[in-house]
Design a protein around this motif. Structure first.
Motif, short mmCIF file in Angstrom:
data_model
loop_
_atom_site.label_atom_id
_atom_site.label_comp_id
_atom_site.label_asym_id
_atom_site.label_seq_id
_atom_site.Cartn_x
_atom_site.Cartn_y
_atom_site.Cartn_z
N ILE A 871 -21.23 -5.32 -18.40
CA ILE A 871 -20.58 -4.74 -17.23
C ILE A 871 -19.69 -5.79 -16.54
N GLU A 875 -15.68 -5.56 -16.04
CA GLU A 875 -15.13 -5.66 -14.68
C GLU A 875 -14.05 -6.74 -14.62
N SER A 910 -12.00 1.36 -17.73
CA SER A 910 -12.67 2.12 -16.66
C SER A 910 -13.66 3.11 -17.25
N LEU A 913 -16.64 1.19 -18.44
CA LEU A 913 -17.46 0.72 -17.33
C LEU A 913 -18.35 1.83 -16.78
N ARG A 917 -22.40 1.65 -16.72
CA ARG A 917 -23.14 1.76 -15.45
C ARG A 917 -24.13 2.92 -15.49
#
Length: 926
Positions: A871, A875, A910, A913, A917
């Motif tokens: 992650i 990011e 994105s 991610l 998550r």
């Protein structure tokens, strides 16, 4: 094929077969493609710079030969006057003999013996590197054909008023007792001293103070110069000084050359011993006074007290006498550039002597025009600036040398000193008889020889038989001139490249070559220039065959110019090569050179790279063995077209097509580093790492048609790849090809005689590429997860698909067998719409999520740590994308495709991610 690749066992076998079969000779068919070998000096053995350039040239020759060109690689060696004389002189010393004791004829005979030995060594080395030049046409610069060209060139230039004999200042080596070229002078900063000396006015009314780093040369001073606008000395211009330690008076002159702000603003002028002073002397009609003999001892033009003293002994006496006379004002330390001969290491003297010269202004103007017009092209193009600089600041060319070994100048003298330039002694006698009213005249031949660069400047047309019409017809003068490309170093752009352009055009009306590819220097891994004194020289043959530490030490420390360097060299060698040097073979060395051949850069040669490309050769060898073992007994129906049954086959051929397209583009641009990169990446990553794995399910499956199709494609791709690699790594490709070709029904005796593969001959298939790239992405992600979870290679895993689109579902179904085989997946299914995601390790590919359920597989705590790291990485990537897209100049100035690509990257990251998550959240609930 043997289990392992052993280069030593195949290199000599194939080279002898290539050469004996005559395959290196021009075919007489196709577009002519010719390369001139810059002739190496017959002074010993080849170095890494030679090996690098020979690799580049051989790669070009093999490539164009396979493309159907009528290739001529003109080989040869250079007599290298000064260097060869020095080598033979050193060889005579242990015998208690000297050059002068032997006399000219006996000494030259010894040089010829050395030339034969050294020339044979050089040719053996070139063969070991795989050089595919026409050995039957090899030329030595003192063979009869080039010697005739030298005589004819000299006589014609003399008859045209472009060669003359005159007394000028030259670089003089007092040990060799000959003029040398600027290229043979190495200037380095050294510690010295600056002395300030008082020169009294002749009428006793005052004095001037002059600073010099060479006080002994004041014995040859003819003036002191000041700047014409220097108010301090304006009233003294035209008056005379009493030259210290001499009985002469010298004038005070005004010249713009003088820098008012430097020192006292007064400069001693010694035209016979300084190049700048010589120019000033000519402007002011000052008669130069030479105070040195050819051994740099004081001659009879100086006061008797100093005559016979060596220049540095004379310096001590002159300084002592100045001090005693109260004329030595100051002595201080001073850094200065000291010119030394690169052969002897001795300080070079600017020396006034009679020499033969070529007038260069008209020739240089034409040489510049030919390059500016594009008839000769430099690659990289920025080297044209160096060419312009040299030709824009050119001086007449000193072509005579006071040596015995070389082309003796075709000039004779009568007793009165009149000279006669002719093609033969008979012609010179006829000229003399005409001058003397028909009387018989005794002539003496000129002792001097021509500098080596004079004969080298004729290399392009002399090797093609010029000026002998029969030899020109036999050697293909009209067909192969201009040659296609010259591969050479930047350090001889003026000394060789420019002179070849000027003289070839002057005598033939043609340029010698269309392209000039300028290479960098080969340096050691730290960027240091390779030299014996540093102990960092590498012998290319040692890299091919390997060498023990003991033999390497002996090689590096024997014959040093400074024996005191031996301990330092031994220490460095033991540190860098504690086990000696391994045997890498010629192919690995060649591939290393090619991979480092980037435009405009020197080459930092690191053995680790060589080891890496030895591994590349091993990889190719093992891939070929896999293909042959899986195709044993299989024979291609040559009448049937290549039928593709699997996506993997269509994909590898599409990737091969892209690779060959890149290779064609980069060969045309002389980007050998990018040629090797394209072939390396296709061979290692796509063919060996992926296609061989993707082929296994088909080869081992029940579908016989798919298995046979895969075998055919495997052999076809391998054979095509071997042809593509052959110009770079000829030995291993020949050995493998001989095993592959029969199964494809190819009867040609050598891969070198096959056509080079072209991208246009292979169909592109964007659909297959997209399909297999998806498969590769899935397998790669699953392998990554397996690795990060430390799952045993043999442990099967379950796989769940989540989300995705219609294409993902179609591909998952199509490649189920390959995914199961390649990623060791025991079960594959799609998560049902109402089914909750289990605790799992996840990967995101576009809209598709891959889940590997963790129950019974891993430590949940370790997986949470892994997810946190991933992650954080995603990011960081998102932050980079946002940084670019948030910069107005990037969005406004970057190409639209680049901006769109960055936006797509941001969207993909994105998406990843979010999935990661979500997975981390699901683990937190366990």
């Amino acid at each position: 094929m043997d289990k392992s690749f052993e280069p030593g066992q195949i290199e000599s076998k194939w080279y002898s077969q290539w050469e004996s079969s005559g395959w290196f000779k021009p075919s007489g068919q196709g577009q002519p493609y010719a390369i001139l070998l810059p002739p190496p000096n017959v002074t010993g053995t080849l170095h890494m710079g030679h090996a690098f350039q020979h690799t580049v040239m051989d790669t070009l020759v093999r490539y164009h030969r396979m493309r159907g060109c009528d290739t001529l690689w003109q080989l040869g060696t250079d007599h290298a006057g000064i260097a060869t004389e020095m080598v033979v002189t050193r060889l005579l010393a242990p015998e208690g003999k000297s050059r002068s004791e032997l006399g000219r004829d006996a000494f030259i005979e010894r040089v010829w013996q050395w030339k034969q030995q050294s020339g044979d060594t050089i040719e053996r080395q070139m063969r070991r590197m795989g050089v595919s030049g026409d050995w039957s046409r090899t030329m030595f610069t003192m063979d009869e054909i080039p010697s005739e060209a030298v005589r004819e060139t000299f006589v014609r230039l003399f008859e045209q008023g472009l060669i003359y004999r005159g007394q000028k200042l030259v670089n003089w080596d007092p040990v060799l007792k000959t003029a040398i070229s600027d290229l043979e002078v190495v200037s380095e900063e050294e510690d010295g001293k600056l002395w300030s000396i008082r020169y009294p006015l002749a009428d006793g009314s005052g004095s001037l103070v002059v600073a010099t780093t060479r006080p002994e040369t004041m014995l040859g001073d003819v003036a002191v110069a000041v700047h014409p606008q220097d108010e301090r000395y304006a009233h003294l211009i035209g008056r005379h000084l009493a030259l210290p330690l001499s009985e002469r008076q010298i004038p005070i002159i005004a010249d713009d050359y003088v820098e008012r702000e430097f020192g006292t603003g007064c400069v001693k002028i010694t035209p016979a011993h300084d190049f700048n002073d010589y120019a000033i002397g000519q402007r002011h009609s000052l008669e130069p006074i030479n105070i040195f003999t050819d051994e740099a001892k004081i001659n009879a033009n100086a006061p008797a007290k100093y005559q016979g003293l060596d220049r540095y002994d004379a310096r001590k006496v002159v300084l002592a006498d100045l001090d005693a006379a109260g004329l030595l004002v100051e002595e201080k330390k001073h850094k200065l550039q000291v010119p030394r001969g690169d052969r002897t290491g001795q300080v070079i003297e600017p020396y006034l002597t009679w020499q033969w010269f070529v007038k260069m202004d008209g020739l240089a103007a034409r040489g510049l025009e030919l390059v500016e017009s594009g008839k000769v092209r430099f690659v990289p193009e920025n080297w044209i600036n160096t060419y312009r600089h040299w030709l824009g600041n050119i001086q007449d060319w000193c072509i005579s040398r006071q040596l015995w070994w070389g082309h003796r100048i075709p000039a004779w003298y009568d007793e009165a000193g009149n000279s006669y330039v002719a093609r033969s002694e008979e012609a010179a006698l006829a000229q003399a008889a005409a001058r003397h009213g028909g009387a018989s005249v005794v002539l003496r031949r000129e002792d001097d020889v021509l500098e080596t660069w004079f004969s080298s400047a004729l290399w392009a047309h002399s090797t093609l038989g010029w000026p002998n019409e029969a030899a020109m017809a036999e050697r293909g003068f009209a067909r192969y001139l201009p040659t296609s490309v010259l591969v050479t170093g930047f350090d001889i752009i003026f000394f060789w490249v420019a002179r070849m352009i000027m003289l070839t055009d002057h005598f033939t009306g043609e340029v010698p070559f269309k392209d000039v590819y300028i290479t960098g220097l080969v340096r050691d891994k730290d960027g240091q220039k390779m030299s014996k004194s540093k102990g960092n020289v590498l012998d290319p043959i040692d890299l091919i065959d390997g060498i023990s530490l003991q033999d390497l030490l002996e090689k590096r420390t024997s014959g040093l110019m400074k024996p005191q360097d031996a301990p330092k060299i031994e220490k460095a060698t033991r540190k860098d090569y504690p086990d000696g040097i391994a045997a890498y073979g010629a192919d690995a060395l060649r591939f290393t050179f090619a991979s480092l051949a980037s435009h405009g850069r020197d080459i930092k040669f690191d053995l680790d790279r060589c080891g890496g490309y030895k591994n590349f050769c091993n990889k190719l060898w093992n891939a070929a063995r896999f293909a042959l073992m899986n195709c044993e007994g299989f024979r291609v129906d040559t009448a049937a077209p290549l039928a593709l049954r699997t996506e993997a086959e269509r994909w590898i051929l599409a990737r091969l097509q892209h690779c060959l397209g890149e290779v064609e583009t980069q060969f045309a641009a002389y980007r050998f580093d990018l040629v090797s990169q394209a072939l390396y990446e296709f061979t290692w990553n796509e063919f060996c790492d992926w296609f061989l794995e993707l082929a296994k399910p088909a080869l081992n499956g029940a579908d016989t048609a798919a298995a046979d199709s895969t075998r055919h494609t495997l052999l076809y791709t391998l054979e095509t790849l071997l042809r593509a690699l052959h110009p770079l790594i000829p030995f291993i490709t020949e050995e493998i090809w001989q095993n592959v070709a029969p199964q494809l029904g190819i009867a040609t005796p050598s891969v070198s005689l096959q056509a080079y593969p072209r991208a246009a001959d292979i169909a592109a298939d964007a659909t297959a590429e997209a399909e297999v790239e998806w498969l590769k992405a899935v397998v790669s992600q699953l392998r990554r997860i397996r690795s990060e979870m430390n799952l045993a290679p043999g442990k099967a895993i379950p796989l769940l698909y989540v989300g995705g689109n219609a294409a993902d579902r179609s591909r998952a179904d199509k490649f189920a067998a390959q995914i199961g085989f390649l990623a060791r997946v025991e079960s594959q299914r799609w998560l049902l719409p109402d089914e909750a995601e289990p605790a799992a390790s996840a990967a995101i590919i576009g809209e598709l999520k891959l889940l590997i359920p963790l129950a019974g597989l891993i430590d949940l705590g370790a997986e949470k740590v892994r997810l946190a790291k991933e992650i954080a990485r995603i990011e960081a990537e998102i932050a980079k994308c946002n940084g670019k897209l948030g910069t107005a100049t990037f969005v406004a100035n970057a190409p639209a495709a680049v901006v769109e690509q960055e936006r797509q990257r941001l969207a993909d990251f994105s998406n990843q991610l979010k999935g990661l998550r979500d997975q981390a959240t699901s683990l937190d609930g366990i």
